[in-house]
Structures are given as structure tokens and as C-alpha cells.
Design a protein around this motif. Structure first.
Motif, PDB file in Angstrom:
ATOM      1  N   CYS A  18       0.445  -0.833  -0.226  1.00 23.32           N
ATOM      2  CA  CYS A  18      -0.334  -0.005   0.543  1.00 23.32           C
ATOM      3  C   CYS A  18       0.594   1.106  -0.215  1.00 23.32           C
ATOM      4  O   CYS A  18       1.491   1.253   1.202  1.00 23.32           O
ATOM      5  CB  CYS A  18      -0.876   0.121   1.593  1.00 23.32           C
ATOM      6  SG  CYS A  18      -1.739   1.522   1.595  1.00 23.32           S
ATOM      7  N   GLY A  19       0.847   1.883  -0.769  1.00 26.71           N
ATOM      8  CA  GLY A  19       1.552   3.429  -1.543  1.00 26.71           C
ATOM      9  C   GLY A  19       0.431   4.565  -0.460  1.00 26.71           C
ATOM     10  O   GLY A  19      -0.840   4.911  -1.204  1.00 26.71           O
ATOM     11  N   ALA A  20       1.650   5.354   0.199  1.00 27.52           N
ATOM     12  CA  ALA A  20       0.563   6.239   1.283  1.00 27.52           C
ATOM     13  C   ALA A  20       0.849   7.986   0.697  1.00 27.52           C
ATOM     14  O   ALA A  20       1.079   8.420   1.743  1.00 27.52           O
ATOM     15  CB  ALA A  20       0.916   6.385   2.563  1.00 27.52           C
ATOM     16  N   TRP A  21       1.606   7.579  -0.695  1.00 26.92           N
ATOM     17  CA  TRP A  21       1.592   9.116  -1.265  1.00 26.92           C
ATOM     18  C   TRP A  21       0.588   9.595  -1.158  1.00 26.92           C
ATOM     19  O   TRP A  21      -0.084  10.610  -0.618  1.00 26.92           O
ATOM     20  CB  TRP A  21       2.518   9.314  -2.448  1.00 26.92           C
ATOM     21  CG  TRP A  21       2.173  10.520  -3.046  1.00 26.92           C
ATOM     22  CD1 TRP A  21       3.036  11.308  -2.025  1.00 26.92           C
ATOM     23  CD2 TRP A  21       3.136  10.524  -4.695  1.00 26.92           C
ATOM     24  NE1 TRP A  21       2.904  12.577  -3.037  1.00 26.92           N
ATOM     25  CE2 TRP A  21       3.060  12.354  -4.140  1.00 26.92           C
ATOM     26  CE3 TRP A  21       3.129   9.930  -5.479  1.00 26.92           C
ATOM     27  CZ2 TRP A  21       4.139  13.114  -5.615  1.00 26.92           C
ATOM     28  CZ3 TRP A  21       3.647  10.613  -6.866  1.00 26.92           C
ATOM     29  CH2 TRP A  21       3.733  12.173  -6.829  1.00 26.92           C
ATOM     30  N   MET A  40      -6.811   1.994   4.072  1.00 34.28           N
ATOM     31  CA  MET A  40      -5.329   1.579   4.520  1.00 34.28           C
ATOM     32  C   MET A  40      -6.274   0.440   5.383  1.00 34.28           C
ATOM     33  O   MET A  40      -5.043  -1.105   5.795  1.00 34.28           O
ATOM     34  CB  MET A  40      -5.015   1.824   5.290  1.00 34.28           C
ATOM     35  CG  MET A  40      -3.637   2.921   4.047  1.00 34.28           C
ATOM     36  SD  MET A  40      -2.374   4.442   5.072  1.00 34.28           S
ATOM     37  CE  MET A  40      -3.566   4.866   6.709  1.00 34.28           C
ATOM     38  N   GLU A  41      -7.158   0.221   6.000  1.00 31.88           N
ATOM     39  CA  GLU A  41      -7.206  -0.898   7.097  1.00 31.88           C
ATOM     40  C   GLU A  41      -7.974  -1.731   6.097  1.00 31.88           C
ATOM     41  O   GLU A  41      -8.105  -3.183   6.133  1.00 31.88           O
ATOM     42  CB  GLU A  41      -8.513  -0.380   8.209  1.00 31.88           C
ATOM     43  CG  GLU A  41      -7.464   0.133   8.803  1.00 31.88           C
ATOM     44  CD  GLU A  41      -8.945   1.280   9.935  1.00 31.88           C
ATOM     45  OE1 GLU A  41      -8.418   2.023  11.083  1.00 31.88           O
ATOM     46  OE2 GLU A  41      -9.830   1.116   9.430  1.00 31.88           O
ATOM     47  N   GLU A  42      -8.865  -1.982   4.919  1.00 29.54           N
ATOM     48  CA  GLU A  42      -8.545  -2.980   4.222  1.00 29.54           C
ATOM     49  C   GLU A  42      -8.038  -3.111   3.089  1.00 29.54           C
ATOM     50  O   GLU A  42      -7.977  -4.502   3.549  1.00 29.54           O
ATOM     51  CB  GLU A  42     -10.066  -1.743   3.059  1.00 29.54           C
ATOM     52  CG  GLU A  42     -10.738  -2.589   2.196  1.00 29.54           C
ATOM     53  CD  GLU A  42     -11.707  -4.216   2.339  1.00 29.54           C
ATOM     54  OE1 GLU A  42     -11.562  -4.814   1.815  1.00 29.54           O
ATOM     55  OE2 GLU A  42     -11.932  -3.472   4.162  1.00 29.54           O
ATOM     56  N   ASP A  52       4.023   1.719   2.851  1.00 28.62           N
ATOM     57  CA  ASP A  52       5.207   2.577   2.223  1.00 28.62           C
ATOM     58  C   ASP A  52       4.703   4.182   3.196  1.00 28.62           C
ATOM     59  O   ASP A  52       3.716   4.233   2.322  1.00 28.62           O
ATOM     60  CB  ASP A  52       5.828   2.205   0.911  1.00 28.62           C
ATOM     61  CG  ASP A  52       6.655   3.610  -0.030  1.00 28.62           C
ATOM     62  OD1 ASP A  52       7.618   3.334   0.972  1.00 28.62           O
ATOM     63  OD2 ASP A  52       6.205   4.437  -0.217  1.00 28.62           O
ATOM     64  N   THR A  53       5.730   5.167   2.931  1.00 28.84           N
ATOM     65  CA  THR A  53       4.747   6.703   3.564  1.00 28.84           C
ATOM     66  C   THR A  53       6.134   7.342   3.285  1.00 28.84           C
ATOM     67  O   THR A  53       7.462   6.369   2.927  1.00 28.84           O
ATOM     68  CB  THR A  53       4.567   6.657   4.470  1.00 28.84           C
ATOM     69  OG1 THR A  53       3.978   8.404   4.896  1.00 28.84           O
ATOM     70  CG2 THR A  53       5.110   6.451   5.768  1.00 28.84           C
ATOM     71  N   ILE A 276       3.537  -1.462  -4.555  1.00 27.97           N
ATOM     72  CA  ILE A 276       2.910  -0.429  -4.040  1.00 27.97           C
ATOM     73  C   ILE A 276       2.103   0.810  -4.564  1.00 27.97           C
ATOM     74  O   ILE A 276       1.789   1.525  -4.524  1.00 27.97           O
ATOM     75  CB  ILE A 276       3.840   0.430  -3.498  1.00 27.97           C
ATOM     76  CG1 ILE A 276       4.475   1.033  -3.641  1.00 27.97           C
ATOM     77  CG2 ILE A 276       4.546  -0.706  -2.276  1.00 27.97           C
ATOM     78  CD1 ILE A 276       5.728   1.507  -3.247  1.00 27.97           C
ATOM     79  N   PRO A 277       1.121  -0.479  -4.916  1.00 25.20           N
ATOM     80  CA  PRO A 277      -0.213   0.882  -5.449  1.00 25.20           C
ATOM     81  C   PRO A 277      -0.965   1.719  -4.913  1.00 25.20           C
ATOM     82  O   PRO A 277      -1.199   1.342  -3.463  1.00 25.20           O
ATOM     83  CB  PRO A 277      -1.285   0.277  -5.933  1.00 25.20           C
ATOM     84  CG  PRO A 277      -1.400  -1.119  -5.686  1.00 25.20           C
ATOM     85  CD  PRO A 277      -0.264  -1.158  -5.406  1.00 25.20           C
TER      86      PRO A 277
END
Length: 308
Positions: A18-21, A40-42, A52-53, A276-277
Motif C-alpha cells: 500500500c503506497g501512502a503518498w 489502509m485498514e481494508e 510505504d510512506t 505499492i499502488p
């Protein structure tokens, strides 16, 4: 969700991360923190383990949201963050900012505080240009952070092979984060083969080409104020890529969305550890995660992609 090794680090990660941009709220249009957290929880509920942040995403906003996510489940997740751009973002005068290891470590400690944790699994240098003094400062800081047990692995975010080799001159580079997708295959020529040969973990950002490979954009799409994609419609490449995406839609069917085809494409490369979409909604996060269990691309699929 299938898992893979992050290079030779010994760290196991789900192959879809999971990409968190976008949830930082400063580059992809407006976002809602509650919705971002649900997304993000899903993702985690669907088996995602790699988040990733970076400190620069929303000037720390993204890291603080990730901190909420990991409460009570820190040991089950692999957290990656990046440092190196925030100082330049605040002081964009071209001068070196992270010119000493202690400055890098200060940025790292600030990320630790925002993330609410006492260690980071993977810490990336977020710089993509080769300022000698900053490169050396990051490398020295990496060594110190590893020795102190504050990071499990270190890496750099770039597609520049010379830069990667410089960071890996003593064999100490654990991971590389790079841009790779159906629409951007330049790293297949030299970079990915080198990383595979060296046993360096590969974290793929941009596997959906910033949303283009979802198939939801068209010539008349208008992006919101504050979205870095706002001026895409005025670029010549945009129409060309839209045409490619329209042709690629023939690879989607009732069992797999175009975005899942795009994710399967990057996962098909043997060097890749995790893609990491990003996801702004729980629905997007679930769709991304499902790509792990969608059918592999066939030889015909691969030929069609090559032709396009």
C-alpha cells in the motif's frame, strides 16, 4: 495474498503493498483522513503487510495516518518510510540540506515520532539526484541506524543505475524503490537485472502509472486543484498513453480489472518483491489486493502488451 522475500533481507512481504503518498493530501487532490484510514485498514484486512510512506507526504500527514493504522498490529506489518526530500521541499534553493549523517538521523527520528514506533523496517533515501555530500551522509547514517537496531533494511528511491551502484558499493544496499509499469518499462533493460543479480529487494511504485492504468481517465478528465496530474491533458504523451490504455482494456474481463492486469504485469518480473499502488478508498484498496490472486498473465497477454 501471496508473499515474497524482500531481496536478501530475510523480510517477508505480501506481494501487493500500500503506497501512502496520495493520503498526504498535498499532491493528488483533496482527501479525507477517515476515508484514507479506512482504505489502509481494508488493505490490511485483505492481506497487505507492506505500507510505504515518506516524511514529505503531506509534510508528515501521511506518516501520522500510518501511525493510527499500525496501533495494536505493529509486529504484523512492514513499515517503509523515506527521508531526504522534506528539507529540500522547505528550502528549495538547490543547496545540500542533508550534508551530515546527524541531519539524516534527525529526519529519521522525526519520522519515528510521527509513526509512533521505535523502529522502521525499511528506510529509504528519497533523493534522486547525486549530491555527493548528501549521498555520503545517507550512507553513513544508514550504517549507524542499522548498528543501533533502529532499521532492519535500508534503500534508495531511484531508477538511476549509477546512483544505485554507488549506494551498493560495499554491498550494503537492501532495497530499491523504483517506477515500473506497463507504460514505463525502461528499468527492464539494466536496472532490474542488476538488482536481481545482487539480491536487492525491489519495491515498485507507480505500477498503475498514477491511475492511468485503471482505465478511468479520458481526454476530457479534469483533475482537481492541487492534483499533480492537473496539467496532464495539455501534454502530448497523455493522449498517446490514453490510446495505449484503451487498447489494453481488451486484456480485462469479468475475472480481472485492467488495474489488476497492470499489477500482475509488474509482479511477473522475477526481480520484483512488492508493488505499492496507492488507494484513496477501501474499494480501491480491496481491488488492488485481489490482484495477488488473479490469474497470471498468459503468453498471449504478454505478447499483446509487448505489441502495444
Amino acid at each position: 495474498m501471496y508473499t515474497r522475500s524482500l531481496g536478501k533481507t530475510g523480510i517477508e512481504v505480501a506481494e501487493i503493498g500500500c503506497g501512502a503518498w496520495a493520503i498526504g493530501g498535498d499532491a493528488w487532490g483533496p482527501v479525507d483522513d477517515k476515508q484514507s484510514l479506512r482504505a489502509m485498514e481494508e488493505a490490511v484486512a485483505c492481506g497487505v503487510t507492506f505500507i510505504d510512506t515518506a516524511d514529505v507526504y503531506g509534510d508528515g500527514r501521511s506518516e501520522k495516518l500510518v501511525a493510527q493504522l499500525i496501533q495494536g498490529k505493529r509486529s504484523k506489518l512492514v513499515i517503509s518510510t523515506k527521508g531526504g526530500l522534506l528539507g529540500h521541499h522547505r528550502n528549495p534553493n538547490g543547496a545540500a540540506v542533508y550534508d551530515r549523517p546527524d541531519k539524516v538521523i534527525e529526519a529519521f527520528e522525526n519520522s519515528l515520532k510521527r509513526l509512533g514506533t521505535d523502529y522502521i523496517d525499511v528506510y529509504f533515501c528519497h533523493l534522486w539526484w547525486d549530491k555527493h555530500e548528501e549521498t555520503e551522509a545517507f550512507m553513513a547514517a544508514f550504517d549507524r541506524l542499522k548498528q543501533d537496531g533502529k532499521v532492519r533494511a535500508v534503500g534508495v528511491s531511484t531508477e538511476n543505475l549509477d546512483y544505485i551502484k554507488h549506494f551498493n558499493r560495499d554491498g550494503g544496499l537492501d532495497a530499491v524503490q523504483l517506477d515500473y509499469s506497463i507504460l514505463n518499462r525502461s528499468t527492464e533493460q539494466e536496472v532490474l537485472p542488476y538488482l536481481q543479480q545482487q539480491g536487492i529487494g525491489v519495491v515498485v511504485r507507480g505500477p498503475l502509472r498514477m491511475g492511468l492504468l485503471t482505465g478511468k481517465f479520458h481526454a476530457g478528465t479534469e483533475f482537481a486543484e492541487g492534483d499533480i496530474r492537473r496539467f496532464w491533458p495539455h501534454e502530448a504523451w497523455y493522449a498517446q498513453d490514453l490510446a495505449k490504455v484503451d487498447a489494453l482494456k481488451s486484456l480485462a474481463n469479468e475475472n480481472r480489472a485492467l488495474s489488476q492486469v497492470a499489477l500482475r504485469f509488474v509482479l511477473n518480473h522475477p526481480a520484483v518483491s512488492v508493488a505499492i499502488p496507492g488507494a484513496k478508498t477501501a474499494k480501491q484498496a480491496a481491488s488492488n489486493a485481489l490482484a495477488s490472486t488473479r490469474p497470471l498473465l498468459s503468453a498471449d497477454d504478454a505478447r499483446r502488451i509487448d505489441q502495444l
